[in-house]
Structure formats: structure tokens, C-alpha cells
Scaffold this motif. Structure first.
Motif, short mmCIF file in Angstrom:
data_model
loop_
_atom_site.label_atom_id
_atom_site.label_comp_id
_atom_site.label_asym_id
_atom_site.label_seq_id
_atom_site.Cartn_x
_atom_site.Cartn_y
_atom_site.Cartn_z
N LEU A 20 0.85 -1.20 0.00
CA LEU A 20 0.00 0.00 0.00
C LEU A 20 0.88 1.24 0.00
CD1 LEU A 20 -2.58 -0.76 2.84
CD2 LEU A 20 -3.06 -0.70 0.38
N GLU A 21 0.40 2.30 -0.65
CA GLU A 21 0.99 3.62 -0.46
C GLU A 21 -0.05 4.40 0.33
OE1 GLU A 21 2.29 5.17 -4.29
OE2 GLU A 21 4.09 3.95 -4.05
N VAL A 22 0.37 4.93 1.45
CA VAL A 22 -0.56 5.67 2.31
C VAL A 22 -0.26 7.15 2.11
CG1 VAL A 22 -1.42 5.97 4.64
CG2 VAL A 22 -0.53 3.74 3.92
N GLY A 77 -1.08 11.14 2.83
CA GLY A 77 -1.68 12.10 3.76
C GLY A 77 -1.65 13.47 3.12
N ARG A 78 -2.74 14.19 3.25
CA ARG A 78 -2.80 15.52 2.63
C ARG A 78 -3.27 16.57 3.64
NH1 ARG A 78 -2.91 14.52 -3.05
NH2 ARG A 78 -3.62 12.40 -3.53
N PHE A 79 -2.55 17.70 3.70
CA PHE A 79 -3.02 18.87 4.45
C PHE A 79 -3.78 19.81 3.52
CE2 PHE A 79 0.39 17.45 7.26
CZ PHE A 79 -0.26 17.49 8.48
N GLY A 120 -2.29 18.02 -6.84
CA GLY A 120 -1.90 16.79 -7.54
C GLY A 120 -3.10 15.97 -7.97
N SER A 121 -3.03 14.66 -7.70
CA SER A 121 -4.07 13.74 -8.21
C SER A 121 -5.42 13.99 -7.54
CB SER A 121 -3.64 12.29 -8.00
OG SER A 121 -3.69 11.95 -6.63
N TYR A 122 -5.43 14.59 -6.36
CA TYR A 122 -6.72 14.86 -5.69
C TYR A 122 -7.51 15.90 -6.47
CZ TYR A 122 -10.14 15.47 -1.98
OH TYR A 122 -11.31 15.50 -1.26
N ILE A 166 2.65 19.98 2.24
CA ILE A 166 1.33 19.98 1.60
C ILE A 166 0.73 18.58 1.61
CG2 ILE A 166 0.05 20.49 -0.54
CD1 ILE A 166 1.34 22.97 0.78
N ASP A 167 1.53 17.60 1.21
CA ASP A 167 1.09 16.20 1.25
C ASP A 167 2.30 15.28 1.25
OD1 ASP A 167 1.95 16.09 -1.41
OD2 ASP A 167 -0.07 16.30 -2.23
N PHE A 168 2.06 14.00 1.43
CA PHE A 168 3.17 13.03 1.51
C PHE A 168 2.65 11.62 1.28
CE2 PHE A 168 1.99 11.04 5.51
CZ PHE A 168 1.17 12.00 6.07
N LYS A 169 3.60 10.73 1.04
CA LYS A 169 3.28 9.30 0.91
C LYS A 169 4.20 8.52 1.83
CE LYS A 169 5.56 6.83 -1.68
NZ LYS A 169 6.66 5.85 -1.52
N ILE A 170 3.64 7.57 2.56
CA ILE A 170 4.49 6.69 3.35
C ILE A 170 4.12 5.23 3.08
CG2 ILE A 170 5.19 8.22 5.22
CD1 ILE A 170 2.93 7.14 6.93
N CYS A 194 7.22 13.73 -0.74
CA CYS A 194 6.44 14.78 -0.07
C CYS A 194 6.31 15.98 -1.00
CB CYS A 194 7.17 15.31 1.17
SG CYS A 194 7.47 14.11 2.47
N ARG A 195 5.27 16.78 -0.82
CA ARG A 195 5.27 18.12 -1.44
C ARG A 195 5.54 19.14 -0.34
NH1 ARG A 195 0.83 16.08 -4.74
NH2 ARG A 195 1.52 15.95 -6.90
N ILE A 196 6.55 19.98 -0.61
CA ILE A 196 6.97 20.98 0.37
C ILE A 196 7.11 22.31 -0.36
CG2 ILE A 196 8.74 21.60 2.10
CD1 ILE A 196 9.47 18.33 1.01
P1 TMP Z 1 -0.59 12.68 -5.71
O1 TMP Z 1 -1.23 14.02 -5.55
O2 TMP Z 1 0.08 12.49 -7.05
O3 TMP Z 1 -1.53 11.55 -5.39
O4 TMP Z 1 0.59 12.59 -4.64
C1 TMP Z 1 0.36 12.77 -3.26
C2 TMP Z 1 1.67 12.70 -2.50
O5 TMP Z 1 2.19 11.38 -2.53
C3 TMP Z 1 2.77 13.59 -3.07
O6 TMP Z 1 3.52 14.13 -2.00
C4 TMP Z 1 3.64 12.67 -3.88
C5 TMP Z 1 3.49 11.36 -3.13
N1 TMP Z 1 3.55 10.21 -4.01
C6 TMP Z 1 4.67 9.37 -3.99
O7 TMP Z 1 5.60 9.58 -3.23
N2 TMP Z 1 4.68 8.29 -4.83
C7 TMP Z 1 3.67 8.00 -5.68
O8 TMP Z 1 3.74 7.00 -6.42
C8 TMP Z 1 2.52 8.87 -5.69
C9 TMP Z 1 1.36 8.62 -6.63
C10 TMP Z 1 2.52 9.95 -4.85
#
Ligand code: TMP
Length: 240
Positions: free
Chosen positions: A92-94, A96-98, A102-104, A177-181, A202-204
Motif C-alpha cells: 500500500l501507499e498511504v 496524507g494531505r493537508f 496533484g491527483s486529488y 502539503i502532502d506526503f506518501k508513506i 512529499c510536497r513541500i
Molecule cells: P498525488 O497528488 O500524485 O496523489 O501525490 C500525493 C503525494 O504522494 C505527493 O507528495 C507525492 C506522493 N507520491 C509518492 O511519493 N509516490 C507515488 O507513487 C505517488 C502517486 C505519490
């Protein structure tokens, strides 16, 4: 703790994974490779590996201090690498968004940078062939990726990580702004945070200039990609 690097066992899109002489540990090396759009766009960014590793190590150290379990063990054999616990990756990619971007924004058409009330959490299923599709909580449980209880735990940890990382970057004059863990399971069943937390994941936004200090510089062809990563790593080093 002297851990010796062994042979390369995996070269991913951005990281190399090595065996070590300790069967419970791996060495994770951040490379200068960069990719976006599921690997369709690729390049090499000078200095990115060391910058990402500097930032990731400092964040994992902070998480551990806060009692958030991670795979981080210590410094690796060079400035781009770290020693980590071997864990079974949970697919899973989790995210988190503040604020929405992006994709949202692409998915829902809301205004860019619309703030969320707290942290908005969503999940994607890690599958290159399926293109990492969004996955619901019900599907995560139905597909056997996590139990309902484990999912609740991951949500709780993600929220704690969110505020810890937000505070971390704020100290470097950056707004998270957001991140993936990502998460993994140790042989004893414990769920821990794995992989990296860096400007690749992360987006910073620089609080003074409003400029992106992360992979968006590459995704959107904004230029000065290496400069942004190196600048952020310098601020992190000054802080610690
Ligand atoms: P997203 O807006 O493209 O869904 O991305 C949300 C956040 O997750 C952004 O900080 C980038 C990060 N991300 C990754 O690190 N790896 C990925 O494969 C994806 C889709 C997003």
C-alpha cells in the motif's frame, strides 16, 4: 554497530537495496535516479541521493524519538545510504494531505490548495502493472492486505507522522502539503514505517517564496531540481 554491505539485491526506480552481514538488516541506498508517471518520465539528478538520504534519516530519527516505530537503524556505508530493518512490505501507499493538489485536484476538481480539516488520508494499491490504483478501506481488508484493526493502527500512525513531518519541514521554512508513506511487517508481526520520507515522497513549499522544494520541480519541468533538494538538505543539516 558495524554492519557490512553485501550484494545488491534490488535496484528500484529510485533506491538500491543491499544485503548486509546481519540477516535482519538491509542497506538502502538513495540513488540520483528520478522518475514520474509510473516510470514514464526519467532522469538523473546530481546530488539527489545524498540530499534525500540526509532528509530521510533526520525524519526517521525524529519519528523514532516520538515513539513511532520505523525500519531505521542507523548510518549506512556512504552518505546516500542507511541501515534498515528487513521487513515484509505491505503493498500500500498511504497518502496524507493537508491541502488538496496533484491527483486529488485532478480527480475531484476542487480548487488547488484547498485546505483539509486535519489530515486527509487515502490509500493506493502498490502495483506497477495496475498503475497504483486508489483502494478503499473495505477493499484493503477484503483483499487481505490488512485486518480492520491493523488498518486503524496505520491510520493512527499516519496521522502522527503527518504532524511530525509537518513540524520538521516548518523548522526548515517549508510547508508540508502532502506526503506518501509505506509500511512493513517485522517477523514478530509489528507494523513499522519503511522506505523513505524525502522530497521524492512529499510536497513541500518554501514559506517565503512559495516555490516547490520537491519532486514537483521535475514533474512540472520547473527547473532547478537538484538545487531544491540540496537546499532543503542544507536546511535540515543546519537544524540538527
Ligand atoms: P498525488 O497528488 O500524485 O496523489 O501525490 C500525493 C503525494 O504522494 C505527493 O507528495 C507525492 C506522493 N507520491 C509518492 O511519493 N509516490 C507515488 O507513487 C505517488 C502517486 C505519490
Amino acid at each position: 554497530m558495524a554492519v557490512k554491505r553485501g550484494k545488491l539485491i534490488h535496484a528500484g526506480k529510485a533506491n538500491n537495496v543491499y544485503e548486509t552481514d546481519n540477516p535482519n538488516y538491509l542497506e538502502l541506498e538513495a540513488s540520483n535516479r528520478i522518475s514520474a508517471g509510473n516510470g514514464e518520465k526519467r532522469d538523473v539528478i546530481e546530488g539527489k541521493g545524498v540530499a534525500n538520504n540526509t532528509i530521510s534519516k533526520a525524519i526517521f530519527t525524529k519519528l523514532e524519538k516520538l515513539g513511532i516505530p520505523t525500519h531505521y537503524v542507523g548510518e549506512g556505508s556512504n552518505d546516500a545510504s542507511k541501515i534498515v530493518k528487513k521487513a515484509d512490505a505491505i503493498l500500500l501507499e498511504v497518502i496524507g494531505r493537508f491541502k488538496a493538489t496533484g491527483s486529488y485536484v485532478k480527480a475531484y476538481g476542487v480548487p488547488n490548495m484547498m485546505p483539509f480539516d486535519g489530515v486527509y488520508i487515502e490509500y493506493t494499491y502498490k502495483s506497477d502493472s495496475a498503475g497504483d490504483p486508489r483502494i478503499t478501506a473495505d477493499a484493503i481488508v477484503a483483499n487481505g492486505l490488512l485486518s480492520r484493526r491493523e488498518l486503524g493502527y496505520i491510520e493512527y500512525i499516519t496521522e502522527r507522522v503527518a504532524y511530525a513531518v509537518k513540524d520538521f519541514f516548518a523548522k526548515c521554512n517549508g510547508e508540508l502539503i502532502d506526503f506518501k508513506i509505506e509500511f512493513g511487517r517485522l517477523p514478530n508481526g509489528q507494523i513499522i514505517v519503511i522506505d523513505e520520507i524525502s522530497p521524492d515522497t512529499c510536497r513541500i513549499i518554501d514559506m517565503t517564496t512559495g516555490q516547490s522544494l520537491d519532486k514537483d520541480r521535475f514533474r512540472k519541468d520547473l527547473g532547478a531540481v537538484s538545487e531544491a533538494y540540496v537546499e532543503l538538505a542544507k536546511r535540515v543539516e543546519k537544524m540538527s
